[in-house]
Design a protein around this motif. Structure first.
Motif, PDB file in Angstrom:
ATOM      1  N   ASN A 112       0.831  -1.208   0.000  1.00  0.00           N
ATOM      2  CA  ASN A 112       0.000   0.000   0.000  1.00  0.00           C
ATOM      3  C   ASN A 112       0.864   1.256   0.000  1.00  0.00           C
ATOM      4  O   ASN A 112       0.572   2.215  -0.710  1.00  0.00           O
ATOM      5  CB  ASN A 112      -0.948   0.000   1.199  1.00  0.00           C
ATOM      6  CG  ASN A 112      -2.037  -1.038   1.082  1.00  0.00           C
ATOM      7  OD1 ASN A 112      -2.314  -1.553   0.001  1.00  0.00           O
ATOM      8  ND2 ASN A 112      -2.637  -1.384   2.202  1.00  0.00           N
ATOM      9  N   ALA A 113       1.938   1.237   0.795  1.00  0.00           N
ATOM     10  CA  ALA A 113       2.845   2.383   0.840  1.00  0.00           C
ATOM     11  C   ALA A 113       3.539   2.570  -0.506  1.00  0.00           C
ATOM     12  O   ALA A 113       3.722   3.695  -0.971  1.00  0.00           O
ATOM     13  CB  ALA A 113       3.882   2.199   1.947  1.00  0.00           C
ATOM     14  N   ALA A 114       3.909   1.470  -1.142  1.00  0.00           N
ATOM     15  CA  ALA A 114       4.576   1.548  -2.445  1.00  0.00           C
ATOM     16  C   ALA A 114       3.664   2.188  -3.484  1.00  0.00           C
ATOM     17  O   ALA A 114       4.091   3.033  -4.277  1.00  0.00           O
ATOM     18  CB  ALA A 114       5.011   0.156  -2.896  1.00  0.00           C
ATOM     19  N   ALA A 129       1.075   4.179  -2.860  1.00  0.00           N
ATOM     20  CA  ALA A 129       0.768   5.557  -2.480  1.00  0.00           C
ATOM     21  C   ALA A 129       1.924   6.510  -2.757  1.00  0.00           C
ATOM     22  O   ALA A 129       1.707   7.631  -3.225  1.00  0.00           O
ATOM     23  CB  ALA A 129       0.389   5.610  -1.003  1.00  0.00           C
ATOM     24  N   THR A 130       3.148   6.086  -2.482  1.00  0.00           N
ATOM     25  CA  THR A 130       4.275   6.997  -2.591  1.00  0.00           C
ATOM     26  C   THR A 130       5.024   6.892  -3.919  1.00  0.00           C
ATOM     27  O   THR A 130       5.707   7.823  -4.312  1.00  0.00           O
ATOM     28  CB  THR A 130       5.312   6.724  -1.481  1.00  0.00           C
ATOM     29  OG1 THR A 130       5.848   5.413  -1.669  1.00  0.00           O
ATOM     30  CG2 THR A 130       4.700   6.861  -0.116  1.00  0.00           C
ATOM     31  N   ARG A 131       4.913   5.754  -4.558  1.00  0.00           N
ATOM     32  CA  ARG A 131       5.662   5.466  -5.792  1.00  0.00           C
ATOM     33  C   ARG A 131       7.160   5.627  -5.595  1.00  0.00           C
ATOM     34  O   ARG A 131       7.903   5.909  -6.521  1.00  0.00           O
ATOM     35  CB  ARG A 131       5.176   6.328  -6.948  1.00  0.00           C
ATOM     36  CG  ARG A 131       3.752   6.042  -7.308  1.00  0.00           C
ATOM     37  CD  ARG A 131       3.310   6.810  -8.490  1.00  0.00           C
ATOM     38  NE  ARG A 131       1.896   6.511  -8.734  1.00  0.00           N
ATOM     39  CZ  ARG A 131       1.225   6.961  -9.733  1.00  0.00           C
ATOM     40  NH1 ARG A 131       1.800   7.749 -10.608  1.00  0.00           N
ATOM     41  NH2 ARG A 131      -0.027   6.645  -9.884  1.00  0.00           N
ATOM     42  N   ASP A 132       7.596   5.446  -4.358  1.00  0.00           N
ATOM     43  CA  ASP A 132       9.012   5.521  -4.013  1.00  0.00           C
ATOM     44  C   ASP A 132       9.685   4.212  -4.440  1.00  0.00           C
ATOM     45  O   ASP A 132       9.296   3.139  -3.986  1.00  0.00           O
ATOM     46  CB  ASP A 132       9.161   5.722  -2.502  1.00  0.00           C
ATOM     47  CG  ASP A 132      10.600   5.835  -2.049  1.00  0.00           C
ATOM     48  OD1 ASP A 132      11.511   5.400  -2.779  1.00  0.00           O
ATOM     49  OD2 ASP A 132      10.807   6.359  -0.944  1.00  0.00           O
ATOM     50  N   GLU A 140      12.389   2.751  -3.610  1.00  0.00           N
ATOM     51  CA  GLU A 140      12.934   1.941  -2.513  1.00  0.00           C
ATOM     52  C   GLU A 140      11.830   1.164  -1.807  1.00  0.00           C
ATOM     53  O   GLU A 140      12.010   0.005  -1.449  1.00  0.00           O
ATOM     54  CB  GLU A 140      13.695   2.820  -1.518  1.00  0.00           C
ATOM     55  CG  GLU A 140      15.031   3.288  -2.031  1.00  0.00           C
ATOM     56  CD  GLU A 140      15.951   2.140  -2.414  1.00  0.00           C
ATOM     57  OE1 GLU A 140      16.096   1.175  -1.635  1.00  0.00           O
ATOM     58  OE2 GLU A 140      16.527   2.196  -3.513  1.00  0.00           O
ATOM     59  N   ILE A 141      10.685   1.795  -1.591  1.00  0.00           N
ATOM     60  CA  ILE A 141       9.562   1.106  -0.940  1.00  0.00           C
ATOM     61  C   ILE A 141       9.016   0.026  -1.867  1.00  0.00           C
ATOM     62  O   ILE A 141       8.680  -1.073  -1.425  1.00  0.00           O
ATOM     63  CB  ILE A 141       8.461   2.100  -0.526  1.00  0.00           C
ATOM     64  CG1 ILE A 141       9.000   3.040   0.558  1.00  0.00           C
ATOM     65  CG2 ILE A 141       7.228   1.355  -0.014  1.00  0.00           C
ATOM     66  CD1 ILE A 141       8.055   4.139   0.944  1.00  0.00           C
TER      67      ILE A 141
END
Length: 75
Positions: A36-38, A40-43, A45-46
């Motif tokens: 979910n974090a990946a 949401a942030t499209r970072d 590293e995540i």
């Protein structure tokens, strides 16, 4: 005592086990939170961390690593 697919051992009641209420030791919640974090942030590293958690030790992860190397992505 039950052994999760990830290798951790956990205590589960028979009712939760037979009804399918318990699917993991808790690792699936951690993986879902990372995914979910990946999203949401499209970072990168995540995203990489989420992929590693979801597919570690599988053929899919080997294929992703090979693809990354072939296309010049940093592991």
């Amino acid at each position: 005592m039950c052994r999760c697919d990830c290798g951790n051992e956990t205590t589960v009641t028979a009712v939760r086990l037979t009804r399918g209420a318990t699917k993991s030791c808790g690792c699936l919640k951690r993986i879902q939170a990372l995914e979910n974090a990946a999203v949401a942030t499209r970072d990168p590293e995540i995203i990489k961390q989420a992929l590693n958690e979801r597919f570690k030790g599988t053929k899919i992860m080997e294929d992703l690593q090979q693809y990354a190397e072939e296309h010049g992505y940093q592991p």
